[in-house]
Each structure stands twice: as C-alpha cells, then as structure tokens.
Design a protein around this motif. Structure first.
Motif, PDB file in Angstrom:
ATOM      1  N   TYR A 122      76.295  44.604  29.481  1.00  0.00           N
ATOM      2  CA  TYR A 122      76.018  44.586  28.204  1.00  0.00           C
ATOM      3  C   TYR A 122      74.868  43.960  27.683  1.00  0.00           C
ATOM      4  CZ  TYR A 122      75.668  45.769  23.040  1.00  0.00           C
ATOM      5  OH  TYR A 122      75.327  46.268  21.846  1.00  0.00           O
ATOM      6  N   CYS A 123      73.409  44.320  27.222  1.00  0.00           N
ATOM      7  CA  CYS A 123      72.532  43.780  26.583  1.00  0.00           C
ATOM      8  C   CYS A 123      71.877  44.298  25.546  1.00  0.00           C
ATOM      9  CB  CYS A 123      71.695  43.283  27.805  1.00  0.00           C
ATOM     10  SG  CYS A 123      70.727  44.418  28.262  1.00  0.00           S
ATOM     11  N   ASN A 124      71.160  43.684  24.793  1.00  0.00           N
ATOM     12  CA  ASN A 124      70.476  44.358  23.981  1.00  0.00           C
ATOM     13  C   ASN A 124      68.896  44.460  24.009  1.00  0.00           C
ATOM     14  OD1 ASN A 124      72.394  45.087  21.292  1.00  0.00           O
ATOM     15  ND2 ASN A 124      72.721  42.821  22.016  1.00  0.00           N
ATOM     16  N   VAL A 125      68.341  45.333  23.552  1.00  0.00           N
ATOM     17  CA  VAL A 125      66.723  45.506  23.513  1.00  0.00           C
ATOM     18  C   VAL A 125      66.122  44.343  22.961  1.00  0.00           C
ATOM     19  CG1 VAL A 125      64.667  46.659  22.542  1.00  0.00           C
ATOM     20  CG2 VAL A 125      66.691  48.163  23.418  1.00  0.00           C
ATOM     21  N   VAL A 126      66.394  43.763  21.589  1.00  0.00           N
ATOM     22  CA  VAL A 126      66.155  42.937  21.161  1.00  0.00           C
ATOM     23  C   VAL A 126      67.277  41.658  21.107  1.00  0.00           C
ATOM     24  CG1 VAL A 126      65.309  41.734  18.882  1.00  0.00           C
ATOM     25  CG2 VAL A 126      64.338  43.757  19.536  1.00  0.00           C
ATOM     26  N   ARG A 127      66.983  40.541  21.438  1.00  0.00           N
ATOM     27  CA  ARG A 127      68.157  39.520  21.854  1.00  0.00           C
ATOM     28  C   ARG A 127      68.619  38.729  20.671  1.00  0.00           C
ATOM     29  NH1 ARG A 127      69.482  39.769  27.475  1.00  0.00           N
ATOM     30  NH2 ARG A 127      68.178  41.494  28.192  1.00  0.00           N
TER      31      ARG A 127
END
Length: 213
Positions: A122-127
């Motif tokens: 899991y990760c995000n477009v904007v961190r």
C-alpha cells in the motif's frame, strides 16, 4: 518484486523527501517531526499475490494519536539511520497501526478477495498529509507521483493495481498504464447508489481474484 531492492533506503528516501513544502502547496501538513512523508507498507506475503493499493494521501490522525506517535517516531528513526534493523522496527510498528487504517476495514474488500493485509502493498499518490485532509494540489500530486509512486510501481512489479478513490486513479493511472499493469479503482463517491457501490466492489474484487491468485 526485485528481492535485491534495498527497501530500508527506499523507505528512508521518501521520509527524507523535501521536494514539496507548505510554501508550494498551502494544504500540505509537512514538518520534520510528526508530519513527515509516509512511504507505505509492504506485506510479508506480497510477492505471492502482488496486489498494490494506491490511495490519495495519508490521513491526519484524530483519535489515533497514541498509535501515531510511535509510528512517526519510527519513520524519523529510519530516515536518520536507514538500516535493516530500523526498517524491521518500522514494520513491527506498522503491523500494530495498520488495523486502524480505513483500507483495512471498509475501503477495500480484502476478505472478499481472499487476501489479508500481509498479501498486499500500500502507498499513496502523495506521501504527505494535508491540513484537515484536504485534497493535495495537482502540482503536488504530479511531483510526488513522478518522484516516488512511479518508482514504487516499477520496483514492486504488481500484477494488479487498485486505486482507492477516483482522485487517486485520475492522477496515477497513467503511470500504471504505461507499464501495462491492469488497474481499477474503488469508487468512494458519497453520492454513489448502493447498487452502483456494490457493482464497483464486485468488479474490483473479480479483477483482483483473477490476477492475484
């Protein structure tokens, strides 16, 4: 996924990132203590299923401060000392913290896909977090996706990518399409009818079960 990837350094590089600031995007909640960039999570069994979830950006904690403090402390420790030991400690903290994330409960049908949190990344477009969970600017999304998301998608080599929300999909699907990776998104629009929400959930679940078995 490349077994030779130095994940402690990959994680630390994101936590240390200073490409964006509140002067560039007034909505960013960014400092060097509690509000550092957040890399994401890679489950112990990810390589067996290679399902990557990509969200918008990390949420701002409200009632989770007790869990958030050791989490951000572990992020800073890894940033300052990107060793395997620091990385494993962050993973340990995350495993206690992730069950409180919405993605673990109602944002993605883990159980319906026959998966657990250990089977996904899991990760995000904007961190970075934003003030009052505001949407990041398009400029921030472009900078972060080009700097970090594209690299993670390449390193993780997922079989399928599921974006959590249309916003994330619209700002990240170009990167995924360019690599020829199948993707879809969980539609989180509040105006969505129960029938449309169910159809979306079933469509995404079917895609994940097909590609991640």
């Amino acid at each position: 996924m490349d077994a030779q990837t130095a994940w402690p350094r990959e994680f630390a590089a994101i936590v240390a990132c200073e490409r964006c600031s509140s002067s560039m995007d007034r909505r960013l909640l960014r400092d060097s203590v509690e509000n550092v960039p957040q890399p994401g999570f890679i489950g112990d069994n990810y390589s067996s299923h290679r399902v990557l979830l990509i969200g918008q950006n990390p949420g701002t904690p409200k009632s989770r401060l007790a869990a958030d403090t050791p989490y951000t402390a572990a992020l800073r420790a890894l940033r300052d000392d990107p060793t395997e030991g620091r990385y494993q400690y962050l993973r340990q903290v995350l495993k206690g913290f992730i069950p409180q994330w919405p993605v673990h409960s109602n944002y993605f049908p883990l159980a319906e896909c026959g998966l657990t949190i250990e089977d996904i990344a899991y990760c995000n477009v904007v961190r970075c977090r934003t003030i009052m969970n505001a949407m990041p600017s398009n400029r921030t999304a472009l900078t972060c996706s080009q700097s970090h998301m594209a690299r993670w998608v390449s390193l993780l080599s997922p079989r399928v990518v599921v974006f959590i929300g249309k916003w994330a999909f619209e700002r990240g699907n170009t990167v995924v399409d360019r690599l020829g990776i199948p993707c879809d998104y969980m539609n989180r629009q509040r105006s969505l009818s129960p029938e449309a929400r169910r159809e979306n959930r079933e469509r995404v679940s079917a895609l994940v079960r097909l590609l991640a078995a």
